[in-house]
Design a protein around this motif. Structure first.
Motif, PDB file in Angstrom:
ATOM      1  N   LEU A  79       6.919   0.504  -0.106  1.00 32.37           N
ATOM      2  CA  LEU A  79       7.222  -1.301   0.538  1.00 32.37           C
ATOM      3  C   LEU A  79       6.267  -1.811  -0.441  1.00 32.37           C
ATOM      4  O   LEU A  79       4.507  -1.354   0.271  1.00 32.37           O
ATOM      5  N   VAL A  80       6.392  -3.321   0.070  1.00 34.88           N
ATOM      6  CA  VAL A  80       5.340  -4.511  -1.436  1.00 34.88           C
ATOM      7  C   VAL A  80       5.439  -5.532  -0.123  1.00 34.88           C
ATOM      8  O   VAL A  80       7.280  -5.847   0.131  1.00 34.88           O
ATOM      9  N   VAL A  81       4.561  -5.724   0.208  1.00 34.72           N
ATOM     10  CA  VAL A  81       3.860  -6.961   1.315  1.00 34.72           C
ATOM     11  C   VAL A  81       3.503  -8.073   0.243  1.00 34.72           C
ATOM     12  O   VAL A  81       1.866  -7.909  -0.627  1.00 34.72           O
ATOM     13  N   ALA A  82       3.988  -9.572   0.350  1.00 36.36           N
ATOM     14  CA  ALA A  82       3.467 -10.487  -0.301  1.00 36.36           C
ATOM     15  C   ALA A  82       3.038 -11.150   0.420  1.00 36.36           C
ATOM     16  O   ALA A  82       3.894 -11.728   1.014  1.00 36.36           O
ATOM     17  N   THR A  83       1.020 -11.745   0.616  1.00 38.51           N
ATOM     18  CA  THR A  83       0.949 -12.614   2.038  1.00 38.51           C
ATOM     19  C   THR A  83      -0.240 -12.920   0.420  1.00 38.51           C
ATOM     20  O   THR A  83      -1.378 -12.265   0.499  1.00 38.51           O
ATOM     21  N   ALA A  84      -0.729 -13.966   1.339  1.00 44.79           N
ATOM     22  CA  ALA A  84      -2.270 -14.659   1.217  1.00 44.79           C
ATOM     23  C   ALA A  84      -2.778 -14.767   2.512  1.00 44.79           C
ATOM     24  O   ALA A  84      -3.572 -15.479   2.847  1.00 44.79           O
ATOM     25  N   THR A  85      -2.243 -14.355   3.562  1.00 49.62           N
ATOM     26  CA  THR A  85      -3.062 -14.604   4.414  1.00 49.62           C
ATOM     27  C   THR A  85      -2.274 -12.462   5.223  1.00 49.62           C
ATOM     28  O   THR A  85      -2.560 -12.770   6.520  1.00 49.62           O
ATOM     29  N   PRO A  86      -3.672 -12.014   4.953  1.00 49.71           N
ATOM     30  CA  PRO A  86      -2.764 -10.744   5.271  1.00 49.71           C
ATOM     31  C   PRO A  86      -4.039 -10.803   7.237  1.00 49.71           C
ATOM     32  O   PRO A  86      -5.119 -11.279   7.223  1.00 49.71           O
ATOM     33  N   ASP A  87      -3.842  -9.283   7.215  1.00 53.24           N
ATOM     34  CA  ASP A  87      -4.784  -9.660   8.889  1.00 53.24           C
ATOM     35  C   ASP A  87      -5.874  -8.544   8.322  1.00 53.24           C
ATOM     36  O   ASP A  87      -6.824  -9.077   8.882  1.00 53.24           O
ATOM     37  N   GLN A  88      -6.390  -8.135   7.634  1.00 56.87           N
ATOM     38  CA  GLN A  88      -7.599  -8.281   7.271  1.00 56.87           C
ATOM     39  C   GLN A  88      -7.998  -7.812   5.841  1.00 56.87           C
ATOM     40  O   GLN A  88      -7.091  -7.684   5.058  1.00 56.87           O
ATOM     41  N   THR A  89      -9.078  -7.815   5.218  1.00 58.83           N
ATOM     42  CA  THR A  89      -9.589  -7.769   3.459  1.00 58.83           C
ATOM     43  C   THR A  89      -9.276  -6.255   3.505  1.00 58.83           C
ATOM     44  O   THR A  89      -8.827  -6.287   2.432  1.00 58.83           O
ATOM     45  N   PHE A  90      -9.323  -5.645   4.480  1.00 54.72           N
ATOM     46  CA  PHE A  90      -8.556  -3.991   4.228  1.00 54.72           C
ATOM     47  C   PHE A  90      -8.463  -2.993   5.854  1.00 54.72           C
ATOM     48  O   PHE A  90      -9.620  -3.749   6.211  1.00 54.72           O
ATOM     49  N   PRO A  91      -7.765  -2.480   5.350  1.00 58.54           N
ATOM     50  CA  PRO A  91      -6.805  -2.270   4.173  1.00 58.54           C
ATOM     51  C   PRO A  91      -5.554  -2.898   4.117  1.00 58.54           C
ATOM     52  O   PRO A  91      -5.604  -3.590   5.140  1.00 58.54           O
ATOM     53  N   SER A  92      -4.515  -3.236   3.557  1.00 55.59           N
ATOM     54  CA  SER A  92      -3.532  -3.921   3.578  1.00 55.59           C
ATOM     55  C   SER A  92      -2.768  -4.230   4.315  1.00 55.59           C
ATOM     56  O   SER A  92      -2.558  -3.072   5.100  1.00 55.59           O
ATOM     57  N   THR A  93      -2.512  -5.410   4.791  1.00 57.43           N
ATOM     58  CA  THR A  93      -1.340  -4.931   5.516  1.00 57.43           C
ATOM     59  C   THR A  93       0.193  -4.568   5.086  1.00 57.43           C
ATOM     60  O   THR A  93       0.152  -4.080   6.377  1.00 57.43           O
ATOM     61  N   ALA A  94       0.368  -4.171   4.167  1.00 55.95           N
ATOM     62  CA  ALA A  94       1.787  -3.647   3.838  1.00 55.95           C
ATOM     63  C   ALA A  94       1.348  -1.585   4.971  1.00 55.95           C
ATOM     64  O   ALA A  94       2.414  -1.673   5.242  1.00 55.95           O
ATOM     65  N   THR A  95       0.132  -1.499   4.794  1.00 55.37           N
ATOM     66  CA  THR A  95       0.198   0.100   5.563  1.00 55.37           C
ATOM     67  C   THR A  95       0.033  -0.026   6.589  1.00 55.37           C
ATOM     68  O   THR A  95       0.824   0.510   7.530  1.00 55.37           O
ATOM     69  N   ARG A  96       0.182  -1.833   7.228  1.00 52.29           N
ATOM     70  CA  ARG A  96      -0.325  -2.124   8.933  1.00 52.29           C
ATOM     71  C   ARG A  96       1.410  -1.649   8.790  1.00 52.29           C
ATOM     72  O   ARG A  96       1.900  -1.410  10.103  1.00 52.29           O
ATOM     73  N   VAL A  97       2.546  -2.160   7.980  1.00 49.33           N
ATOM     74  CA  VAL A  97       3.674  -2.114   8.191  1.00 49.33           C
ATOM     75  C   VAL A  97       4.727  -1.161   7.975  1.00 49.33           C
ATOM     76  O   VAL A  97       4.994  -0.787   9.414  1.00 49.33           O
TER      77      VAL A  97
END
Length: 325
Positions: A79-97
């Protein structure tokens, strides 16, 4: 012997419930519906609710894409998420998805190329499939740009909206020709010399704050028209197709005038261009998959159609992809 290709097998999108019209903005700042429409083509945009995160939008779009493809999240490898407005600095938004949709295996990561983010993510997903690293990959573009806007800056706050779009790619056997229903070619570019014309005035290692979007509109327009026309020609040449073979152009939805200029340079009538900017505004990395999913849902894009997708954003970063649906 066939050749492995990355075939699109489903898509979906999500828009926040709240719609903000130009008239509503005109009651808050010194602008007007006419001023916004004549310069951008935008009439309305969707804005995320308080507490509604980028991952929430992405999860909703992901679920829609899975339903469209008739799949479950457990069947995804990546799963690859393209975003410039992530939920957090880390971890990745993709892992949340990944967690949010119930994807127990595989891997997930973010890509940041702003408005070109979906093209970058699609190119990476295509590479994962062609290399054998994954057989089924979901690509998502998702943004909550409303969180980084300066709502007192009428030159930028009227342009952007929030949303998410998703596409699922799957390994399939093809002939290796432009007749394959698959990603046929991708082209990526960037030039850091132009950082100053489109950027966010903050970050963890500078101000420690999220900052606000800043843009030199005329300069961005000038680069966008030239670079998008060039990268469109480049990707078609790479795939061995002519402009007359295209069924649709699905461009980044930043500004109607940029879309019209790019279509003209590509020799395409506007009847062959998917335009959603009037309803969504500029949703950055989400804009191409949002427009794609909208056109698939309403029946404009059909199986076998040849699509040219392209986008440019801060960096500057730009790219294009040719996909037979």
């Amino acid at each position: 012997m066939g050749q492995v290709r990355a075939r699109a097998i489903g898509c979906g999108h999500y828009l926040p419930e709240r719609v903000v019209t130009n008239e509503e903005l005109a009651r808050r700042i010194d602008t007007s519906d006419e001023w916004i429409r004549t310069r951008t083509g935008i009439r309305r945009r969707h804005i995320a609710a308080e507490g509604e995160k980028t991952s929430d939008l992405a999860i909703a779009a992901a679920r829609a894409a899975l339903a469209n493809a008739g799949l479950t999240a457990s069947s995804l490898d990546a799963l690859v998420v393209a975003t410039a407005t992530p939920d957090q600095t880390f971890p990745s938004t993709a892992t949340r998805v990944q967690y949010g949709i119930g994807m127990p295996n595989g891997f997930a990561f973010d890509i940041q190329a702003v408005c070109a983010g979906f093209i970058y993510a699609l190119a990476n997903a295509n590479g994962l499939i062609l290399s054998g690293q994954a057989k089924r990959v979901m690509v998502i573009g998702a943004e909550t740009f409303s969180r980084i806007l300066d709502w007192d800056d009428r030159s930028t706050c009227v342009l952007f909206g929030d949303g998410a779009g998703a596409v699922i790619l799957e390994a399939a056997e093809g002939t290796g020709t432009a007749a394959d229903r698959a990603v046929l070619a991708t082209c990526l570019h960037s030039d850091g010399a132009h950082n100053r014309i489109l950027y966010v005035s903050g970050g963890p290692s500078t101000t420690g704050l999220a900052g606000h979007l800043r843009m030199e509109g005329k300069e961005v327009f000038r680069h966008a028209v030239v670079k998008l026309a060039e990268v469109a020609e480049e990707v078609m040449a790479k795939a061995g197709v002519e402009g007359g073979e295209l069924d649709w152009m699905v461009p980044h939805q930043a500004n109607l005038r940029i879309i019209e200029s790019t279509a003209k340079k590509a020799g395409l009538p506007m009847s062959k261009v998917v335009v959603t900017v009037q309803d969504h505004g500029n949703t950055s990395a989400a804009s191409i998959p949002l427009a794609l999913s909208t056109a698939v849902a309403d029946g404009r894009i059909k199986p076998g159609h040849l699509l040219l997708m392209e986008g440019i954003g801060g960096g500057l970063a730009w790219g294009s992809a040719l996909l037979r649906w």
